[in-house]
Write a protein that holds these residues in place. Structure first.
Motif, PDB file in Angstrom:
ATOM      1  N   CYS A 192      32.522  -6.313 -27.186  1.00  0.00           N
ATOM      2  CA  CYS A 192      32.958  -6.402 -25.667  1.00  0.00           C
ATOM      3  C   CYS A 192      34.582  -6.964 -25.837  1.00  0.00           C
ATOM      4  O   CYS A 192      34.987  -6.933 -26.917  1.00  0.00           O
ATOM      5  CB  CYS A 192      32.322  -7.286 -24.791  1.00  0.00           C
ATOM      6  SG  CYS A 192      32.260  -9.076 -25.240  1.00  0.00           S
ATOM      7  N   LYS A 193      35.266  -6.690 -24.804  1.00  0.00           N
ATOM      8  CA  LYS A 193      36.678  -7.646 -24.844  1.00  0.00           C
ATOM      9  C   LYS A 193      36.242  -9.001 -24.868  1.00  0.00           C
ATOM     10  O   LYS A 193      35.270  -9.365 -24.647  1.00  0.00           O
ATOM     11  CB  LYS A 193      37.314  -7.129 -23.496  1.00  0.00           C
ATOM     12  CG  LYS A 193      37.803  -5.641 -23.303  1.00  0.00           C
ATOM     13  CD  LYS A 193      38.649  -5.331 -21.912  1.00  0.00           C
ATOM     14  CE  LYS A 193      38.856  -3.847 -22.089  1.00  0.00           C
ATOM     15  NZ  LYS A 193      39.763  -3.353 -20.884  1.00  0.00           N
ATOM     16  N   ALA A 212      28.706 -21.893 -32.795  1.00  0.00           N
ATOM     17  CA  ALA A 212      28.303 -23.064 -31.990  1.00  0.00           C
ATOM     18  C   ALA A 212      29.629 -23.555 -31.161  1.00  0.00           C
ATOM     19  O   ALA A 212      29.375 -24.362 -30.369  1.00  0.00           O
ATOM     20  CB  ALA A 212      27.648 -24.152 -33.038  1.00  0.00           C
ATOM     21  N   ASP A 213      30.774 -22.965 -31.468  1.00  0.00           N
ATOM     22  CA  ASP A 213      31.841 -23.436 -30.896  1.00  0.00           C
ATOM     23  C   ASP A 213      32.530 -22.450 -29.925  1.00  0.00           C
ATOM     24  O   ASP A 213      33.572 -22.551 -29.324  1.00  0.00           O
ATOM     25  CB  ASP A 213      32.815 -23.865 -31.830  1.00  0.00           C
ATOM     26  CG  ASP A 213      33.282 -22.848 -32.907  1.00  0.00           C
ATOM     27  OD1 ASP A 213      32.505 -21.763 -33.031  1.00  0.00           O
ATOM     28  OD2 ASP A 213      34.156 -22.923 -33.740  1.00  0.00           O
ATOM     29  N   ASP A 214      31.675 -21.164 -29.947  1.00  0.00           N
ATOM     30  CA  ASP A 214      31.938 -19.997 -28.962  1.00  0.00           C
ATOM     31  C   ASP A 214      31.141 -20.126 -27.652  1.00  0.00           C
ATOM     32  O   ASP A 214      30.242 -20.681 -27.625  1.00  0.00           O
ATOM     33  CB  ASP A 214      31.987 -18.914 -29.510  1.00  0.00           C
ATOM     34  CG  ASP A 214      33.202 -18.804 -30.729  1.00  0.00           C
ATOM     35  OD1 ASP A 214      34.054 -19.695 -30.558  1.00  0.00           O
ATOM     36  OD2 ASP A 214      32.881 -18.133 -31.578  1.00  0.00           O
ATOM     37  N   ILE A 215      31.555 -19.098 -26.716  1.00  0.00           N
ATOM     38  CA  ILE A 215      30.679 -18.950 -25.531  1.00  0.00           C
ATOM     39  C   ILE A 215      30.575 -17.522 -25.291  1.00  0.00           C
ATOM     40  O   ILE A 215      31.514 -16.630 -25.597  1.00  0.00           O
ATOM     41  CB  ILE A 215      31.080 -19.940 -24.477  1.00  0.00           C
ATOM     42  CG1 ILE A 215      32.417 -19.469 -24.070  1.00  0.00           C
ATOM     43  CG2 ILE A 215      30.863 -21.198 -24.454  1.00  0.00           C
ATOM     44  CD1 ILE A 215      33.035 -20.450 -22.970  1.00  0.00           C
ATOM     45  N   ILE A 216      29.626 -17.149 -24.253  1.00  0.00           N
ATOM     46  CA  ILE A 216      29.558 -15.785 -24.010  1.00  0.00           C
ATOM     47  C   ILE A 216      29.255 -15.885 -22.483  1.00  0.00           C
ATOM     48  O   ILE A 216      28.988 -16.795 -21.720  1.00  0.00           O
ATOM     49  CB  ILE A 216      28.303 -15.000 -24.554  1.00  0.00           C
ATOM     50  CG1 ILE A 216      26.857 -15.905 -24.328  1.00  0.00           C
ATOM     51  CG2 ILE A 216      28.452 -14.460 -26.043  1.00  0.00           C
ATOM     52  CD1 ILE A 216      25.576 -15.174 -24.911  1.00  0.00           C
ATOM     53  N   SER A 217      29.717 -14.581 -21.795  1.00  0.00           N
ATOM     54  CA  SER A 217      29.786 -14.593 -20.137  1.00  0.00           C
ATOM     55  C   SER A 217      28.286 -14.258 -19.912  1.00  0.00           C
ATOM     56  O   SER A 217      27.257 -13.974 -20.456  1.00  0.00           O
ATOM     57  CB  SER A 217      30.652 -13.488 -19.700  1.00  0.00           C
ATOM     58  OG  SER A 217      29.954 -12.166 -20.155  1.00  0.00           O
ATOM     59  N   SER A 218      28.002 -14.950 -18.640  1.00  0.00           N
ATOM     60  CA  SER A 218      26.723 -14.330 -18.212  1.00  0.00           C
ATOM     61  C   SER A 218      25.943 -12.987 -18.100  1.00  0.00           C
ATOM     62  O   SER A 218      24.772 -12.767 -17.864  1.00  0.00           O
ATOM     63  CB  SER A 218      26.311 -15.082 -16.800  1.00  0.00           C
ATOM     64  OG  SER A 218      27.479 -14.295 -15.719  1.00  0.00           O
ATOM     65  N   GLU A 219      26.896 -12.259 -18.244  1.00  0.00           N
ATOM     66  CA  GLU A 219      26.639 -10.471 -18.012  1.00  0.00           C
ATOM     67  C   GLU A 219      26.658 -10.089 -19.343  1.00  0.00           C
ATOM     68  O   GLU A 219      25.961  -8.621 -19.535  1.00  0.00           O
ATOM     69  CB  GLU A 219      27.636  -9.981 -17.224  1.00  0.00           C
ATOM     70  CG  GLU A 219      27.787 -10.333 -15.739  1.00  0.00           C
ATOM     71  CD  GLU A 219      26.566  -9.646 -14.845  1.00  0.00           C
ATOM     72  OE1 GLU A 219      25.800  -8.969 -15.340  1.00  0.00           O
ATOM     73  OE2 GLU A 219      26.532 -10.158 -13.797  1.00  0.00           O
ATOM     74  N   TYR A 220      26.971 -10.557 -20.481  1.00  0.00           N
ATOM     75  CA  TYR A 220      27.134  -9.965 -21.729  1.00  0.00           C
ATOM     76  C   TYR A 220      25.908  -9.188 -22.276  1.00  0.00           C
ATOM     77  O   TYR A 220      25.880  -8.068 -22.580  1.00  0.00           O
ATOM     78  CB  TYR A 220      27.705 -10.884 -22.773  1.00  0.00           C
ATOM     79  CG  TYR A 220      28.123 -10.129 -24.024  1.00  0.00           C
ATOM     80  CD1 TYR A 220      28.402  -9.023 -24.318  1.00  0.00           C
ATOM     81  CD2 TYR A 220      28.055 -11.307 -25.269  1.00  0.00           C
ATOM     82  CE1 TYR A 220      28.631  -8.572 -25.320  1.00  0.00           C
ATOM     83  CE2 TYR A 220      28.496 -10.758 -26.482  1.00  0.00           C
ATOM     84  CZ  TYR A 220      28.585  -9.217 -26.590  1.00  0.00           C
ATOM     85  OH  TYR A 220      29.062  -8.740 -27.773  1.00  0.00           O
ATOM     86  N   ILE A 221      24.783 -10.113 -22.259  1.00  0.00           N
ATOM     87  CA  ILE A 221      23.541  -9.727 -22.723  1.00  0.00           C
ATOM     88  C   ILE A 221      23.015  -8.671 -21.930  1.00  0.00           C
ATOM     89  O   ILE A 221      22.543  -7.486 -22.506  1.00  0.00           O
ATOM     90  CB  ILE A 221      22.410 -10.731 -23.133  1.00  0.00           C
ATOM     91  CG1 ILE A 221      23.081 -11.665 -24.258  1.00  0.00           C
ATOM     92  CG2 ILE A 221      21.085 -10.111 -23.336  1.00  0.00           C
ATOM     93  CD1 ILE A 221      22.068 -12.801 -24.411  1.00  0.00           C
ATOM     94  N   SER A 222      23.004  -8.633 -20.763  1.00  0.00           N
ATOM     95  CA  SER A 222      22.422  -7.410 -19.954  1.00  0.00           C
ATOM     96  C   SER A 222      23.173  -6.137 -20.071  1.00  0.00           C
ATOM     97  O   SER A 222      22.640  -5.235 -20.211  1.00  0.00           O
ATOM     98  CB  SER A 222      22.526  -7.986 -18.247  1.00  0.00           C
ATOM     99  OG  SER A 222      22.177  -7.097 -17.586  1.00  0.00           O
TER     100      SER A 222
END
Length: 283
Positions: free
Chosen positions: A119-120, A92-102
């Motif tokens: 990923c990196k 809950a305290d981290d974030i992912i980039s908009s492309e990561y799941i794709s």
């Protein structure tokens, strides 16, 4: 061809102040076939209030609540309820980039032998910069964890290994899980893009590990996955022979049992026991 559903599982315990940022990064995904299960692990803060705001905004957000059982239990509960073919844990305290799941889904679709995609990564918060992770190998996985928690895997593989181990009560549950998933084969893919952002905080569960907890975790993993360590490092007899060989080759340097233990730990676990002890005495 219909896109496969990805289930993002977000456990939350006393992380409500960060939850909006994590869920915003989910909402911003280029890949649209997702559901996000927010698991309130008996948190005493306002996790429920914040989570329900997101469920009202987008029906793909799903709120779950349970009695506190720790990170492994919360993840397992969310994954049990998940409908997706692929699972992506997100603290809950981290974030992912908009492309990561794709990008991760494309990797799975391109190679059926892949079991884990990550990923990196980059750090933010109380520290910042690229998170330098060594290239994955099973030999290195014997020594330490190489993959952060927010890597994608199939729900079927989670089911096969019995989920995250509830006995990893002090942490390192990710390391044990990756060993369980990968020890019998399967490929690992690291994307060449920064897709994960890891928040560094002054206090965390890992920073609270003391020697007794670390010893417990090492012993538990070593016993549970003894077959994996023997496959990668050789039999215990072989390890003893290697230590004896090192002792004979460096007779002047390795005159005591202490030096033998130190050489063993440096070779297979990447740290010096007595170097740590010396540093502690100097502090």
């Amino acid at each position: 061809m219909k896109k496969q559903l990805v289930s993002i599982v977000v456990p939350s315990y006393n992380q409500a102040q960060y939850l909006d940022e994590a869920l915003k990064s989910v909402l911003d995904q280029v890949y649209q076939e997702w559901e996000c299960l927010i698991v309130n692990d008996g948190s005493p803060d306002n996790t429920r209030e914040i989570a329900e705001k997101w469920t009202e905004k987008d029906s793909r957000f799903i709120y779950l609540e349970k009695i506190n059982s720790g990170l492994s239990g919360a993840r397992n509960y969310g994954i049990e309820c998940a409908k997706g073919v692929f699972i992506l844990p997100l603290d809950a305290d981290d974030i992912i980039s908009s492309e990561y799941i794709s990008l991760a889904v494309k990797s799975f679709e391109a190679n059926n032998d892949i079991k884990v995609v990550y990923c990196k990564a980059e750090k933010f918060g109380d520290d910042s910069g690229i998170w330098e992770l060594p290239e994955f190998s099973r030999l290195l996985l014997c020594q330490r964890n190489l993959i952060f928690c927010s890597a994608m895997f199939r729900k079927s593989d989670w089911q096969t290994v019995g989920g995250y181990d509830l006995k990893m009560i002090y942490g390192w549950e990710d390391w044990e899980f990756w060993i369980a998933v990968l020890k019998n084969g399967g490929e690992v893919k690291c994307l060449d893009e920064i897709g994960f952002y890891y928040r560094i905080k002054e206090t965390s569960m890992l920073k609270q590990l003391d020697e007794s907890k670390i010893n417990y975790l090492y012993e538990y993993i070593s016993i549970k996955h003894a077959d994996f360590f023997v496959t990668q490092l050789g039999s215990f007899q072989k390890l003893l022979e290697n230590v004896e060989k090192a002792k004979n080759e460096n007779n002047q340097k390795l005159k005591s049992e202490k030096f033998v233990i130190d050489a063993f730990c440096s070779r297979f676990f990447g740290f010096s026991v007595f170097g740590i002890y010396k540093n502690k005495k100097q502090v």
